[in-house]
Design an enzyme around this catalytic site. Structure first.
Site, PDB file in Angstrom:
ATOM      1  CD  GLU A  81      -0.375  -1.495   3.072  1.00 38.31           C
ATOM      2  OE1 GLU A  81      -0.249  -2.423   2.246  1.00 38.31           O
ATOM      3  OE2 GLU A  81      -0.439  -1.683   4.302  1.00 38.31           O
ATOM      4  CG  ASN A  82       5.045   0.987   0.487  1.00 34.63           C
ATOM      5  OD1 ASN A  82       4.493  -0.105   0.364  1.00 34.63           O
ATOM      6  ND2 ASN A  82       6.317   1.161   0.258  1.00 34.63           N
TER       7      ASN A  82
END
Lengths: 221, 236
Positions: free
Chosen positions: A54-55
């Site tokens: 998700e980064n």
């Protein structure tokens, strides 16, 4: 004294392998930090699975070889990773559009507690004075199509982690679809928890004693 | 003539005032604009509200800014990371305020702020302590919580290459919050590893259009936080 000669339950790798078998070819998958990360090692040959972190990376590859680490190429656990051919980078709003817009197929998460109705607590013990940290956990459970959790069946001191009601603060309500523990695989249904598979050496009665919620057996066809 | 390039990090952080709301890019060390943060420490502004995913590590960068008691409030999703002791210590003593926001909600609040959207509904955090006291609303049988767009006076962002119009490209997962933070501040300040001539960045590949950027400073060999932490370095 417990008889340690007879194999009882699954080890971490075996649990991860059970999860991996349930991830279909072509799935877009987000793996939580810790035990969920092991799942990537056991995807059956011939299945192509794309990992989202998700980064901001779709197409996350394995850990880099020593000396090849790039501090600007990391996963959500802030560990060094690689990117596969065909990978792409994007900013956080796009990354969470993938999550919150229900574009990610499967997310595998760790657990503090999971309840019989699928409530999940995995971000905080609610302890006074502790620094609360949530990261993307609440976004993942609210937005990913299928939430699988992977956990030891009980805590280190033998308390059930699979319970009737979570006592820890919730990450999300009625979000978990299936639970993979060292003792069994459980389906979360509207009628409660159903035993899908028992680990070697585990019977239903023993499993029920280790569980804080009522278990049900599937009726054989 | 438009030229957003400034000579030094000192020039870049000019005008950041006491009490300002400052967005700082980065997810962990990736994308953290360490040199701009150090310039802000030297510059002296205090009582800042900082919006950043984490709270820095060791005693450099964002952790150093917090350690210097220059930040009165953090808005972030994950304040407790490895090697992060400065924020947890001050928080335990009640000397710094925390607004904890789910990571995706944080990104979307910033995106909304930059896009002129005052508020939005999201299912994230519904029925959890982070939704307490917030307005709920049901759409199509599902409950959503109201979250507000967020804006800043300044954003500090790190990128890989920039031109004098402020068009930016980023490096790998260091992109993270950069593009949305650039859109959501009155004044967006960018440190870049390289300043390039106009046209060198293919218009098809521009990630942040220059309209969102106010100042660009070249920091050709940016330090990496993990290396400084490993060496036990402190700032100042």
């Amino acid at each position: 004294m417990k008889n340690t000669n007879v194999k009882k339950g699954w080890n971490r790798d075996e649990i991860a392998q059970k999860v991996a078998l349930d991830i279909p070819d072509g799935a877009y998958v987000n793996l939580g930090i810790g035990m969920p990360e092991l799942v990537a090692d056991f995807i059956p040959k011939g299945r192509e699975v794309i990992y989202h972190t998700e980064n901001g990376l779709l197409g996350m590859g394995p850990v880099p070889e020593q000396g090849q680490e790039d501090p600007e190429l990391i996963n959500a656990g802030k560990k060094n990773v690689t990117s596969i051919k065909g990978a792409c980078y994007f900013h956080h709003a796009d990354s969470f559009t993938m999550i919150r817009g229900k574009h990610i197929d499967i997310c595998v998460l760790g657990v503090l507690q999971v309840a019989e109705n699928g409530d999940l607590a995995n971000w905080s013990t609610g302890q006074k004075g502790a620094v609360p940290s949530v990261g993307g956990a609440m976004d993942l459970v609210a937005g990913v199509k299928t939430i699988l959790v992977i956990t030891k069946h009980t805590t280190k001191d033998g308390q059930p982690k699979i319970v009737k009601n979570c006592t820890y603060p919730l990450t999300g309500k009625s979000v978990v679809k299936r639970i993979y523990s060292d003792l069994a695989i459980l389906d979360v249904t509207e009628k409660g928890l159903f035993v899908r598979e028992l680990a070697p050496g585990i019977d239903f009665d023993y499993l029920q004693k280790q569980t804080g919620a009522k278990l049900h057996e599937y009726e054989l066809e | 003539m438009i030229n957003k390039i400034v000579k030094s990090t000192e020039d870049a952080v000019k005008g950041i005032f006491d009490g300002a709301v400052v967005m700082i890019g980065g997810f962990g060390e990736a994308g953290s604009p360490i040199e701009l943060i150090h310039a802000l420490i030297d510059q002296g502004a205090k009582n800042l509200t900082v919006i950043s995913n984490n709270t820095g590590s060791g005693h450099v960068g964002l952790a150093a800014l917090i350690e210097q008691k220059r930040v009165s409030k953090m808005i972030c999703s994950f304040p407790r990371t490895s090697n992060s002791t400065v924020f947890p210590d001050l928080y335990a003593k009640g000397e710094i305020e925390l607004e904890l926001v789910p990571q995706g909600t944080l990104a979307e609040r910033i995106r909304a702020g930059g896009a002129g959207i005052p508020a939005f509904y999201t299912p994230t955090s519904v029925h959890t302590p982070l939704a307490e006291g917030k307005e709920n609303r049901v759409f199509n049988h599902q409950t959503y919580v109201l979250e507000y767009g967020i804006k800043a006076d300044f954003s500090l962002v790190k990128c890989k290459a920039a031109d004098r119009y402020g068009n930016l490209i980023y490096n790998k997962t260091a992109r993270n919050f950069g593009p949305v933070m650039c859109t959501a501040a009155e004044i967006t300040i960018v440190q870049t590893s390289r300043v390039v001539e106009l046209g060198k960045i293919d218009p098809e590949n521009v990630v942040t259009p220059g309209i969102f950027v106010s100042r660009v400073v070249e920091v050709s060999n940016p330090v990496h936080e993990s290396k400084l932490v490993f060496e036990n370095r402190t700032y100042p």
